[in-house]
Design an enzyme around this catalytic site. Sequence first.
Site, PDB file in Angstrom:
ATOM      1  N   CYS A 136       0.842  -1.208   0.000  1.00  0.00           N
ATOM      2  CA  CYS A 136       0.000   0.000   0.000  1.00  0.00           C
ATOM      3  C   CYS A 136       0.873   1.253   0.000  1.00  0.00           C
ATOM      4  O   CYS A 136       1.411   1.647   1.039  1.00  0.00           O
ATOM      5  CB  CYS A 136      -0.935  -0.018   1.203  1.00  0.00           C
ATOM      6  SG  CYS A 136      -1.981   1.441   1.290  1.00  0.00           S
ATOM      7  N   CYS A 188      -0.394   4.096   2.189  1.00  0.00           N
ATOM      8  CA  CYS A 188      -0.147   3.888   3.618  1.00  0.00           C
ATOM      9  C   CYS A 188       1.326   4.138   3.962  1.00  0.00           C
ATOM     10  O   CYS A 188       1.643   4.744   4.978  1.00  0.00           O
ATOM     11  CB  CYS A 188      -0.470   2.451   4.039  1.00  0.00           C
ATOM     12  SG  CYS A 188      -2.001   1.807   3.368  1.00  0.00           S
ATOM     13  N   ASP A 189       2.228   3.639   3.138  1.00  0.00           N
ATOM     14  CA  ASP A 189       3.629   3.563   3.554  1.00  0.00           C
ATOM     15  C   ASP A 189       4.597   4.425   2.746  1.00  0.00           C
ATOM     16  O   ASP A 189       5.770   4.536   3.110  1.00  0.00           O
ATOM     17  CB  ASP A 189       4.095   2.087   3.491  1.00  0.00           C
ATOM     18  CG  ASP A 189       3.281   1.217   4.438  1.00  0.00           C
ATOM     19  OD1 ASP A 189       2.919   1.709   5.518  1.00  0.00           O
ATOM     20  OD2 ASP A 189       3.000   0.056   4.100  1.00  0.00           O
TER      21      ASP A 189
END
Length: 319
Positions: free
Chosen positions: A142, A145-146
């Site tokens: 992701c 997300c990261d």
Amino acid sequence: MSSPELVNCLIIGSGPAGFTAAIYAARADMKPVLYQGAQPGGQLMETTDVDNFPGYPEGINGPQMMMDLENQAKRFDTDVRSGWVTKVDFSGDIHKVWVGEGDSASEIHAKTVIISTGASAKWLGLESEIRLRDIGGGVSACAVCDGFFYRGQDVVIVGAGDSACEEASYLAKLCNKVTMLVRRDEMRASKAMQYRVKGIDNIEILYNTETVEVIGDEAVEAVKVKNNITGDETDLIATGFFVAIGHTPNTLIFKDFLELDDQGYIVQTHPGTSLTNIEGVFWSGDCADKIYKQAVTAAGSGCMAALDAERYLAAKGDH
Ligand code: NDP
């Protein structure tokens, strides 16, 4: 034999969608029962830091966030049960659900069912990839997300669909360089998405290229790749390795009753709501969302599903 237990609201799945649905349903006095499934906590249990969920200014790790959500759902008396739903029958007015396998499966009846079974990211299955993923060593599925953790750094992303293109474009804004690994001589993504990534200066696309291994003991240091035409192997120096080769929605047990699209996602038959083609059955989270796939959007749709379920019962004079 005693007749099966009848519940107002049965929630299947324990990611952010399921627990948010539970919080809303419990507060509406629907006395929800939530079955956690095979991976209690869902995909966030595989995540280390979550920095994009509103309300956590310092970030939070995925498993802790899921524990917080579970405790919040339990605070309002959600009945959280361990168990794996293996079969459903949505053909009647009362929905039937079986928990467990074979003869020992228990049958439960529900006036409403909220499906929050999520989707599972696909991985290449390389030993080095899974090991570094599990220790939070720079392997992720992701980018949203990261990606932030790799600002100014070089990263590699594998995949050639719309997700990979979208994630590569996102990473390109943060990272010094993004190398995309495409296993064929063309991408699967829509022409518009391909055009977008090809027009970004710091994205390099390597065609006919496969991942051999992710190099690094504690964290990603490089990615060994192989050209599948020439057989040449190269080490690409990188600190992050993103896998964007698709997701599998966990919807197989619903296929005989719910309308699913060609990839297995539950069809959002009434856009802007959580309704499905079956009355009293509602979707929430990634099982019906192949576009956004975020914890916060899953939580938002969990809220929608609980509100829709409550309105459905109220309209029937049942709540
Ligand atoms: P897709 O299934 O569309 O694409 C997966 C990609 O990963 C393919 O290019 C495939 O390669 C590649 N791949 C699969 N396995 C491997 C492997 N082992 N090694 C290397 N590469 C591999 O998944 P997406 O998640 O991209 O998209 C899913 C759906 O969601 C699509 O319908 C897409 O259009 C939609 N979507 C829409 C978005 C939007 O509209 N904004 C955003 C994101 C997704 P190959 O082509 O060779 O099979």
